[in-house]
Design an enzyme around this catalytic site. Structure first.
Site, PDB file in Angstrom:
ATOM      1  N   ARG A 110      40.132 -17.866  11.860  1.00 18.77           N
ATOM      2  CA  ARG A 110      39.552 -17.710  10.519  1.00 18.77           C
ATOM      3  C   ARG A 110      38.185 -18.377  10.387  1.00 18.77           C
ATOM      4  NH1 ARG A 110      42.645 -15.297   6.885  1.00 18.77           N
ATOM      5  NH2 ARG A 110      44.908 -15.314   7.113  1.00 18.77           N
TER       6      ARG A 110
ATOM      7  N   THR B 220      35.509 -11.804   6.612  1.00 15.24           N
ATOM      8  CA  THR B 220      34.699 -11.319   7.740  1.00 15.24           C
ATOM      9  C   THR B 220      33.515 -10.492   7.251  1.00 15.24           C
ATOM     10  OG1 THR B 220      36.646 -11.323   9.142  1.00 15.24           O
ATOM     11  CG2 THR B 220      34.805  -9.974   9.891  1.00 15.24           C
TER      12      THR B 220
ATOM     13  N   ILE C  29      46.558  -6.219   6.416  1.00 11.74           N
ATOM     14  CA  ILE C  29      47.776  -5.646   5.817  1.00 11.74           C
ATOM     15  C   ILE C  29      47.713  -5.672   4.293  1.00 11.74           C
ATOM     16  CG2 ILE C  29      49.218  -6.275   7.805  1.00 11.74           C
ATOM     17  CD1 ILE C  29      50.400  -8.504   5.937  1.00 11.74           C
ATOM     18  N   ASP C  30      46.801  -6.493   3.734  1.00  8.34           N
ATOM     19  CA  ASP C  30      46.747  -6.619   2.269  1.00  8.34           C
ATOM     20  C   ASP C  30      46.062  -5.425   1.585  1.00  8.34           C
ATOM     21  OD1 ASP C  30      47.855  -9.045   2.736  1.00  8.34           O
ATOM     22  OD2 ASP C  30      46.123 -10.239   2.152  1.00  8.34           O
TER      23      ASP C  30
ATOM     24  N   ARG D 212      74.339  -9.213  -6.090  1.00  5.47           N
ATOM     25  CA  ARG D 212      73.387 -10.323  -6.184  1.00  5.47           C
ATOM     26  C   ARG D 212      71.990  -9.837  -6.591  1.00  5.47           C
ATOM     27  NH1 ARG D 212      75.110 -13.084  -0.425  1.00  5.47           N
ATOM     28  NH2 ARG D 212      76.508 -14.634  -1.296  1.00  5.47           N
TER      29      ARG D 212
ATOM     30  N   GLU E 171      53.339 -12.688  -2.537  1.00  8.84           N
ATOM     31  CA  GLU E 171      53.118 -14.099  -2.188  1.00  8.84           C
ATOM     32  C   GLU E 171      52.316 -14.818  -3.284  1.00  8.84           C
ATOM     33  OE1 GLU E 171      50.479 -14.234   1.094  1.00  8.84           O
ATOM     34  OE2 GLU E 171      51.091 -16.217   1.742  1.00  8.84           O
TER      35      GLU E 171
ATOM     36  N   ARG F   6      52.957  -8.838   9.737  1.00  5.46           N
ATOM     37  CA  ARG F   6      51.724  -8.625  10.522  1.00  5.46           C
ATOM     38  C   ARG F   6      52.042  -8.198  11.954  1.00  5.46           C
ATOM     39  NH1 ARG F   6      48.366 -13.358   8.417  1.00  5.46           N
ATOM     40  NH2 ARG F   6      48.094 -14.003  10.559  1.00  5.46           N
TER      41      ARG F   6
END
Ligand code: F6P
Length: 372
Positions: free
Chosen positions: A71, A110, A131-132, A167, A227, A297
């Site tokens: 990163r 990036t 993936i986002d 559940r 997330e 991922r």
């Protein structure tokens, strides 16, 4: 004359990167004399001049990136705990290898780094990955389709155990700032509730939706949680804290607190666990959590991602030959287009509250934890 192409993958890995590397390398070598120089581990390889000859054969179906990634960004590298600007070192490597262009495969950060290097005189092109699916000016990103299938399969599998045990199951899906993956998988997997960073949730609305299902004798519920999903209460808390901090602190200190709060907002780890505990109490139903995390991922790229990566990679070489530079090669309405980096850098493709996907989901009864 030989064209010298530098290539690297930066930011998080995802399925389809190798397919893109292969496409760029093969297309470039097929249409004219080309030397391909790959840098290892993202921009770190450029900073420290760690290069390699990339393999182009046998990698189409491999997940991850054979070049390695990180990163780090040249303009902000942590050296012994201190942030340093190593842009000059990155530029020096580019010049030492006499590159004609540097092609960076990466996400939002990036694109910003690519723009930074381009403003410092380098020829840079990028491909959108992640993936986002959170990059602007492109319909989709390499890796999204594969992760969407993985997340959907997980929801499918959780359904059978959720209904057997009556559940609530919360499934947490990667995506801190944008909920595209959760939204897509939530719709495809038929989640009863979808929680996105873009739509702060109200626990009472979710509780009501689950209790309503129970009254209809639907004794289980699947909740797809991004997330970065966030409650209305937390949003209000952050707003209040920011104001308080601004009142009691001054200047740089206040800015630092703001930055920290923003970081927390972007990294709400533990939120799903908190939500699950709250729901167990408010509904009286047994509740379980599955955090899919980095599983999303992994794995081989889907056929769609392989095709996308091949299309974008070969188009990138075509645009390069036509003299384009300082662009991201994206897809818009089925067409592959070069987009100036300054239109992409630092921007997130936030889901609009009235996006057609959200409207469709609402129409089939999906709850978003809001009043909608
Ligand atoms: O940007 C892609 C992504 O997978 C996000 O969905 C997730 O929030 C983040 O990366 C995780 O980052 P890391 O691999 O550094 O933990």
């Amino acid at each position: 004359m030989t064209t010298r192409i530098g290539i690297l993958t930066a930011g998080s890995d995802c399925p389809g990167l190798n397919a893109a590397i292969r496409a760029i390398g093969k297309a470039a070598q097929n249409d004219s004399q080309t030397e391909l120089i790959a840098f290892q581990d993202g921009f770190l390889g450029l900073i420290h001049d760690q290069s390699m000859q990339p393999a182009l054969s046998g990698i189409l179906t491999l997940g991850g990136t054979t070049l390695g990634t990180s990163r780090e960004q040249p303009q902000r590298v942590s050296v012994k705990g201190q942030m340093q600007d190593l842009t000059d070192a990155a530029i020096a490597t580019y010049r030492r290898h006499k590159l004609d262009v540097l092609i960076c495969l990466g996400g939002v950060e990036t694109q910003s780094t690519a723009l930074h290097l381009s403003r410092n005189g380098l020829n840079v092109m990028t491909l959108p990955k992640g993936i986002d699916n959170d990059l602007v000016m492109t319909d989709t990103t390499i890796g999204y389709d594969t992760a969407l299938s993985t997340a959907t399969e997980a929801i499918d599998r959780l359904h059978s155990t959720a209904y057997s045990h009556h559940r609530i199951i919360l499934v947490e899906i990667l995506g801190r700032r944008c909920g595209w993956l959760t939204l897509g998988a939530g719709i495809a997997g038929g989640a009863d509730v979808i929680i996105l960073p873009e739509i702060p949730y109200d626990i009472e609305r979710i509780t009501a939706a689950i209790m309503e299902r129970n009254e209809e004798n639907k004794r289980f519920s699947i909740i797809a949680v991004s997330e970065g999903g966030i409650s209305k209460d937390t949003v209000e808390f952050f707003e209040r804290t920011k104001n308080v901090n601004h009142q009691v602190r001054k200047g740089a200190e206040a800015e630092q607190v703001d930055r920290q709060l923003n970081q927390i907002e972007g990294r709400m780890t533990g939120n799903t666990i908190f939500l699950a505990n709250q729901l167990e109490k408010s509904t009286g139903l047994q509740t379980r959590i599955t955090i899919l995390g980095h599983l999303l991922r992994g794995g081989a790229p889907s056929a769609t991602d392989r095709v996308l990566a091949t299309d974008l990679g070969t188009a990138c070489v075509r645009f390069l030959r036509q003299g384009h530079t300082g662009v991201m090669v994206g897809t818009q309405g089925g067409h592959i287009v070069p987009v100036p980096l300054d239109q992409v850098a630092g921007k997130y493709k936030i889901i609009a509250p009235d996006h057609p996907y959200i409207q469709s989901a609402r129409q089939v009864g999906t709850n978003f934890g809001d009043e909608g």
